[in-house]
Design a protein around this motif. Sequence first.
Motif, short mmCIF file in Angstrom:
data_model
loop_
_atom_site.label_atom_id
_atom_site.label_comp_id
_atom_site.label_asym_id
_atom_site.label_seq_id
_atom_site.Cartn_x
_atom_site.Cartn_y
_atom_site.Cartn_z
N MET A 12 0.87 -1.20 0.00
CA MET A 12 0.00 0.00 0.00
C MET A 12 0.90 1.23 0.00
O MET A 12 1.78 1.37 0.84
CB MET A 12 -0.92 -0.01 1.22
N GLN B 99 -2.31 6.10 -0.66
CA GLN B 99 -3.43 5.27 -0.26
C GLN B 99 -3.62 5.31 1.27
O GLN B 99 -4.75 5.35 1.77
CB GLN B 99 -3.21 3.83 -0.74
N GLN B 100 -2.51 5.28 2.00
CA GLN B 100 -2.61 5.34 3.47
C GLN B 100 -3.19 6.69 3.92
O GLN B 100 -4.02 6.75 4.83
CB GLN B 100 -1.22 5.15 4.08
N SER C 57 -5.17 8.74 2.20
CA SER C 57 -6.59 8.81 1.85
C SER C 57 -7.43 7.96 2.79
O SER C 57 -8.56 8.31 3.14
CB SER C 57 -6.79 8.37 0.40
N LEU C 58 -6.88 6.83 3.21
CA LEU C 58 -7.61 5.96 4.15
C LEU C 58 -7.79 6.65 5.50
O LEU C 58 -8.87 6.58 6.11
CB LEU C 58 -6.85 4.64 4.30
N TRP D 71 -10.43 9.41 5.09
CA TRP D 71 -11.78 8.81 5.01
C TRP D 71 -12.26 8.37 6.38
O TRP D 71 -13.40 8.57 6.75
CB TRP D 71 -11.72 7.62 4.04
N LYS D 72 -11.33 7.81 7.20
CA LYS D 72 -11.69 7.35 8.55
C LYS D 72 -12.07 8.53 9.45
O LYS D 72 -13.03 8.48 10.22
CB LYS D 72 -10.52 6.59 9.17
#
Length: 268
Positions: free
Chosen positions: A1, A5-6, A8-9, A12-13
């Motif tokens: 990953m 990506q990390q 954006s995650l 989002w959280k």
Amino acid sequence: MGVLQQLSLLIWKDVKLRIRAPVLTLLSIAWPIAVFTAVAIIRNDFPPEQHTNCYYNAKAMPSSGAVNFMQSYLCDLETACIPGNSSTVESNAVPSYAGASVSQVFDTLEPILSNENVTDSLNDISGSIETLMGLANALEAGINVTDIDYRVGDLFKNESHVAWFLENVIELDPDVVDAFLNSSININQLLELTGYVDFYRITCNETELMKYLSFPYGSDPRQISKELCRINVTSIPAIIGEFQEQLNIEYLLLQVCKLLVFRSNHRE
């Protein structure tokens, strides 16, 4: 990953958590806004002021003396910061507080306590304490010590020196000086004097003067009063100093002792 990506995650959280707790989200946004708004309002109402350099008065330590130590604190309770550069204060000296009541008292007493004539007189009195105690006992027994007839000239150790001083230094008329030294003191009137004694109120009034002094026969009280009244106020300290130096305390105590012996023998 990958990194993106990390990231954006995590975003989002965080968004999900904010949506699930809308009240907490609003508070976290409103609280900083409110704080910064208050700071902006206060800054607008109370603009900054430019202050120059200032310094504080030096304080005396106990080693400098009790009076200086107490004055440096009691006379400067506010401990205000004085405008100016501290380098302009000469060696950071402790203020003298000349207008303080304690300073005024010490300034008034210092010339008296440093006068050798005064200290010598006090030493003479301390050496005659037994005689003074006998006088106190006599007063308690009802003996009237005012019966003694005091001739002014007899009160001095060197009457001729006092006469010379009054004639040549104070520049009084010789006849007036002679009448003054040969006059008698009215002790009863003298003992009634209390508080501040106005020298000119007594000497410039013939009637007042005769209440305290009985002049010899043939003297002119009016001329004596006129001559004494013209004494300059700056000469009074010199006269007091001369009288203190020449005052014969032993003679006064001896006269009192003679009276006590006379009264004692008379009662027996």
